[in-house]
Design a protein around this motif. Sequence first.
Motif, short mmCIF file in Angstrom:
data_model
loop_
_atom_site.label_atom_id
_atom_site.label_comp_id
_atom_site.label_asym_id
_atom_site.label_seq_id
_atom_site.Cartn_x
_atom_site.Cartn_y
_atom_site.Cartn_z
N ASN A 1 0.82 -1.20 0.00
CA ASN A 1 0.00 0.00 0.00
C ASN A 1 0.87 1.27 0.00
OD1 ASN A 1 -2.84 1.07 0.27
ND2 ASN A 1 -1.92 2.02 2.06
N SER A 2 1.89 1.27 0.86
CA SER A 2 2.79 2.43 0.91
C SER A 2 3.62 2.55 -0.36
CB SER A 2 3.73 2.32 2.12
OG SER A 2 3.02 2.40 3.33
N MET A 3 4.12 1.42 -0.85
CA MET A 3 4.96 1.43 -2.04
C MET A 3 4.19 1.95 -3.25
SD MET A 3 6.66 -2.25 -1.16
CE MET A 3 7.56 -2.54 -2.68
N ALA A 4 2.97 1.45 -3.42
CA ALA A 4 2.13 1.91 -4.53
C ALA A 4 1.79 3.39 -4.37
CB ALA A 4 0.86 1.07 -4.60
N GLY A 5 1.60 3.81 -3.12
CA GLY A 5 1.28 5.21 -2.85
C GLY A 5 2.38 6.15 -3.29
N HIS A 6 3.63 5.74 -3.13
CA HIS A 6 4.75 6.58 -3.57
C HIS A 6 4.75 6.73 -5.09
CE1 HIS A 6 6.22 6.73 0.45
NE2 HIS A 6 6.60 5.47 0.50
N LEU A 7 4.41 5.67 -5.79
CA LEU A 7 4.36 5.73 -7.26
C LEU A 7 3.24 6.66 -7.72
CD1 LEU A 7 4.89 1.92 -7.91
CD2 LEU A 7 6.59 3.72 -8.21
N LEU A 8 2.11 6.57 -7.04
CA LEU A 8 0.98 7.45 -7.34
C LEU A 8 1.37 8.91 -7.06
CD1 LEU A 8 -1.96 7.10 -8.30
CD2 LEU A 8 -2.63 6.99 -5.89
N GLY A 9 2.07 9.11 -5.95
CA GLY A 9 2.51 10.45 -5.58
C GLY A 9 3.52 11.03 -6.55
N ALA A 10 4.25 10.15 -7.24
CA ALA A 10 5.24 10.61 -8.22
C ALA A 10 4.60 10.94 -9.56
CB ALA A 10 6.32 9.54 -8.41
N GLY A 11 3.29 10.75 -9.65
CA GLY A 11 2.57 11.15 -10.87
C GLY A 11 2.29 10.04 -11.86
N PHE A 12 2.64 8.79 -11.53
CA PHE A 12 2.38 7.70 -12.45
C PHE A 12 0.91 7.28 -12.41
CE2 PHE A 12 6.95 7.23 -11.80
CZ PHE A 12 7.39 6.93 -13.08
N PRO A 13 0.30 7.05 -13.58
CA PRO A 13 -1.02 6.42 -13.58
C PRO A 13 -0.90 5.05 -12.92
CG PRO A 13 -0.44 7.24 -15.77
CD PRO A 13 0.80 7.31 -14.94
N LEU A 14 -1.82 4.71 -12.02
CA LEU A 14 -1.68 3.48 -11.24
C LEU A 14 -2.94 2.63 -11.32
CD1 LEU A 14 0.36 2.10 -9.18
CD2 LEU A 14 -1.13 3.03 -7.39
N HIS A 15 -2.75 1.38 -11.69
CA HIS A 15 -3.82 0.39 -11.69
C HIS A 15 -3.51 -0.61 -10.58
CE1 HIS A 15 -5.52 1.42 -15.79
NE2 HIS A 15 -4.41 2.15 -15.73
N VAL A 16 -4.51 -1.01 -9.82
CA VAL A 16 -4.25 -1.87 -8.68
C VAL A 16 -5.19 -3.08 -8.65
CG1 VAL A 16 -3.32 -0.03 -7.23
CG2 VAL A 16 -5.76 -0.53 -7.13
#
Length: 297
Positions: free
Chosen positions: A20-35
């Motif tokens: 959850n935290s790891m994916a959150g950092h990617l989202l925060g960096a501006g990457f489109p995120l699918h989960v």
Amino acid sequence: MEHTAKNTVIGFIGTGIMGNSMAGHLLGAGFPLHVYSRTKSKAEELLSRGAVWHESPASLAEQSNVIITMVGFPSDVEEIYLGDSGIINHAKPHSYLIDMTTSSPSLAQRIEKAAAEKGLFSLDAPVSGGDVGAREAKLSIMVGGLLETFDAMLPILNIMGSNVVYQGSAGAGQYTKMCNQIAIASNMMGVCEALAYAQKAGLDPNTVLKSIESGAAGSRSLSGLAPRIINGDYAPGFYVKHFIKDMNIALQSAKEMNLDLPSLSLARSLYERLVEMGEEDSGTQALFKVINRHSSS
């Protein structure tokens, strides 16, 4: 091609304590995120921030060009990657696959072979640092696979970790993680025994910790987990059941290399006692309950 938020769509599978935290950092960096996660509620925070939910790994793979997995057990990894409805059969050509689960080195090698046959690139990239390291983006990430694949994915890995090291060919990341777990297993026994000893001697464990954590006995396990033990906090930064899984992987691979690991075998037996006490979903620091109970009897 440099992977930036403009040309990269990341799929993240496994949104538990670490993911959850790891994916959150990617989202925060501006990457489109699918989960995707087996339990959708664990992804609610990410969804509220704009992540896109998928009902299956296959659906997620079809919409992503970098796919990261952080799941529980090697059996989960095998199903997610190599199953008929798994990532490898559904990912777009030239996609990058990064398994960050602590898993089997031989499985990492099988995944790389299967991925290459489909025109995909894979890395095994297990992590160390626990829930705090994941939350603070300070994970140690140990990576196996082709060097060119590592170089392409390094900017993304750097968003989640502060110590990203290329270890060698496929499986090398997992072998390195086993070295990490072997060292931790013995260290956790020492931390728990030291605190039990301090308690028996009538010392204030917090004061003892002030003296020993900055000396030769110092370690992240001592500094990070001893305070939790002292406060009676056995919530998981890393699950007992997952640690036992890791020790089993390490002992099996050591057996294949004709290497005896007596301390690791002892640690596993003590953690198995902890499971018998109903503590499989506790944090690894709950080993203190076994040590303390034994010393009190």
